[in-house]
Design an enzyme around this catalytic site. Structure first.
Site, PDB file in Angstrom:
ATOM      1  N   CYS A   1       1.995 -10.681  14.880  1.00  0.00           N
ATOM      2  CA  CYS A   1       2.799 -11.585  15.704  1.00  0.00           C
ATOM      3  C   CYS A   1       3.714 -10.691  16.538  1.00  0.00           C
ATOM      4  CB  CYS A   1       3.575 -12.560  14.838  1.00  0.00           C
ATOM      5  SG  CYS A   1       4.758 -11.754  13.788  1.00  0.00           S
TER       6      CYS A   1
ATOM      7  N   ARG B   1       1.501  -7.593  10.928  1.00  0.00           N
ATOM      8  CA  ARG B   1       1.862  -8.234   9.656  1.00  0.00           C
ATOM      9  C   ARG B   1       0.741  -7.997   8.642  1.00  0.00           C
ATOM     10  NH1 ARG B   1       5.956 -11.904  10.933  1.00  0.00           N
ATOM     11  NH2 ARG B   1       6.514 -11.864   8.735  1.00  0.00           N
TER      12      ARG B   1
ATOM     13  N   LYS C   1      14.277 -22.724   5.406  1.00  0.00           N
ATOM     14  CA  LYS C   1      12.845 -22.728   5.770  1.00  0.00           C
ATOM     15  C   LYS C   1      12.105 -21.718   4.898  1.00  0.00           C
ATOM     16  CE  LYS C   1      11.398 -19.995   9.210  1.00  0.00           C
ATOM     17  NZ  LYS C   1      10.309 -18.998   9.048  1.00  0.00           N
ATOM     18  N   ASN C   2      12.665 -20.523   4.750  1.00  0.00           N
ATOM     19  CA  ASN C   2      11.930 -19.460   4.057  1.00  0.00           C
ATOM     20  C   ASN C   2      11.904 -19.620   2.546  1.00  0.00           C
ATOM     21  OD1 ASN C   2      11.233 -18.423   6.478  1.00  0.00           O
ATOM     22  ND2 ASN C   2      12.624 -16.669   6.413  1.00  0.00           N
TER      23      ASN C   2
ATOM     24  N   ARG D   1      10.280 -23.916  15.249  1.00  0.00           N
ATOM     25  CA  ARG D   1       9.569 -23.506  14.041  1.00  0.00           C
ATOM     26  C   ARG D   1      10.552 -23.393  12.873  1.00  0.00           C
ATOM     27  NH1 ARG D   1       4.883 -19.355  14.571  1.00  0.00           N
ATOM     28  NH2 ARG D   1       5.132 -19.731  12.380  1.00  0.00           N
TER      29      ARG D   1
ATOM     30  N   ASP E   1      16.104 -10.725  10.013  1.00  0.00           N
ATOM     31  CA  ASP E   1      16.057 -12.017  10.710  1.00  0.00           C
ATOM     32  C   ASP E   1      17.351 -12.344  11.435  1.00  0.00           C
ATOM     33  OD1 ASP E   1      14.054 -13.727   8.177  1.00  0.00           O
ATOM     34  OD2 ASP E   1      13.582 -12.225   9.701  1.00  0.00           O
TER      35      ASP E   1
END
Ligand code: EPZ
Length: 426
Positions: A115, A120, A22-23, A401, A309
């Site tokens: 968030c 951020r 995803k990233n 997500r 993460d």
């Protein structure tokens, strides 16, 4: 709204395919705006974040087709203004800044805001744009950036108080590839996803040296052309399944991984007594849980350090590992929302100034819990697999997500897990 219902106590066995990252996908999809020629990106995971990004590209005027993990984008004519409605759902939309600035010499992007994992800020992104000669104004929550005289290469020191910035490095690289002259990025992020973006840009004709190190040198070019690129495996999804296998597994194999991207997680699991075996090519890994695992200590750091993460998932593992484990997050010091929910399942965790001290307990008990952010939700799923009884995880959209079909993948290796409509009010 949906929820996950997990009946704990099953033993995980079998093989799972890891999805594309995803990233890595998000900045690469944004970078498709840098050319008016067709771009094909393969192994783009079908998760809400990549779907949001594709929606935004479409709303900016690009043509977007998606079929079984393959995305084809043609950005012939594009707008330079992203609206709040478009980007409010995804903080990572900030990575549109670089491509829009390079292609249109201006962009309006609503500030991403914070968030649950912490504030951020975008000060480093602004530093990058200004270094290339753009004027930046913030008005009513919108970043308004313009470079009427074009972008000019520069030397940029991009380190922030908490170290390098991944998306900030991406934005600067994407703006610099079409700038006049040479850009040198010092204190660049070294994450594999940054390297994958650099490979993507190079395949479009960009001139980039040093990606993967803290100094990246970019020679601006006139134009970029079409390309066909396959994104790297998702190292955080792989790490999450490695943690699941160490917690509740008896021989779980993951395919389509990349050993080099998993060294920190592999090292930690081995230090705790778990057995991790990669094949010769390093794209398949088998995890056998330790009979008597030992506690561990994690201090997150920029790549190749232990990834922030992955700290929530490891906290779930430590919750039932005998002894006292410590997790310190130096990148997002507030990233401990998962701990309160884990404690509702019986975990013994004390959180203070950016550190969690976990005392292993014999068992966790299933309970209704609330997901709060992507990786915290993953931690709750892992804990639920191990817990006695049934756990209901609400606000499943957080996990969707960034994890492609996590329930289907866990089902395929023996978990008792099902996705159900959630009648609970959000
Ligand atoms: C990327 O976010 C990842 N997201 C995050 O993964 C990941 O946690 C993070 O990098 C760190 O590895 C994507 O790639 C889409 P940063 P990014 O800029 O780039 C501070 C997930 O779960 N900072 O590298 O937004 C910042 O506050 C997500 O998949 C500034 O001070 O993170 C943080 O402390 C969550 N000023 C540190 O730098 C800035 O202008 C690293 O943030 C920008 C960041």
């Amino acid at each position: 709204m949906e929820k996950l219902v997990v009946h704990g106590g099953c033993t995980l066995r079998g093989t799972v395919n890891i999805s594309g990252s995803k990233n890595a996908s998000l900045p690469i999809l944004a970078a498709a705006l840098l050319t008016d020629e067709p771009v094909v990106v393969r192994r783009v995971p079908d998760v809400s974040d990549t779907n949001y990004m594709l929606q935004i590209l479409g709303q900016l005027g690009a043509s977007v087709e998606r079929y079984s993990g393959i995305v084809r984008i043609v950005a012939k004519e594009i707008d330079s203004v992203a609206t709040y409605e478009q980007v409010r759902k995804m903080r990572a939309s900030i990575c549109l800044m670089g491509p829009l600035l390079a292609r249109k010499l201006e962009c309006h992007i609503p500030l991403p805001g914070g968030c649950v994992i912490g504030d951020r800020p975008v000060d480093l992104h602004i530093r990058a744009a200004e270094a290339l000669g753009a004027k930046v104004e913030i008005a009513s929550g919108v970043l308004k950036i313009a470079a009427p005289n074009g972008l000019k290469g520069a030397n940029v020191e991009l380190r922030g108080d908490n170290g390098p910035t991944v998306l900030g490095t991406d934005n600067l690289m994407m703006a610099a590839v079409l700038a006049k002259g040479t850009t040198v990025i010092d204190s660049a992020a070294c994450e594999p996803e940054v390297v994958d973006l650099a490979h993507f840009l190079t395949s479009m004709g960009a001139k980039i040296e040093g990606a993967g190190t803290s100094r990246i040198v970019i020679q601006g070019v006139e134009k970029l052309h079409s390309t066909d690129h396959t994104v790297i495996p998702d190292r955080i999804e792989a790490g999450t399944f490695m943690a699941a296998a160490a917690m509740a597994g008896d021989g779980v194999t993951l395919r389509r991984v990349c050993r080099e991207h998993l060294t920190a997680v592999t090292r930690l699991l081995e230090e705790c007594g778990h057995t991790i075996c990669f094949n010769k090519e390093g794209d398949v890994v088998t995890i056998v849980a330790a009979k008597n695992p030992t506690s561990g200590k994690i201090v997150t750091a920029p790549y190749p350090g232990f990834p922030t993460d992955m700290q929530a998932q490891m906290t779930a593992l430590f919750a039932t590992t005998p002894g006292i484990s410590v997790v310190k997050d130096t990148i997002f010091p507030q990233r401990f929302m998962h701990c309160s929910e884990l404690k509702r399942m019986g975990a013994d965790i004390k959180v203070d100034n950016g550190r969690a001290v976990i005392t292993g307990v014999k068992k966790l008990s299933g309970a209704p819990v609330m997901a709060s952010d992507l990786r915290a939700s993953a931690a709750l799923v892992l804990a639920a697999l191990k817990a006695e009884g049934t756990t209901e995880i609400h606000r499943l959209y957080h996990i969707d997500r960034g994890y492609e079909m996590i329930d289907e993948k866990l089902l395929s290796i023996g978990a008792a897990i099902e996705r159900k409509p959630d009648d609970e009010e959000d």
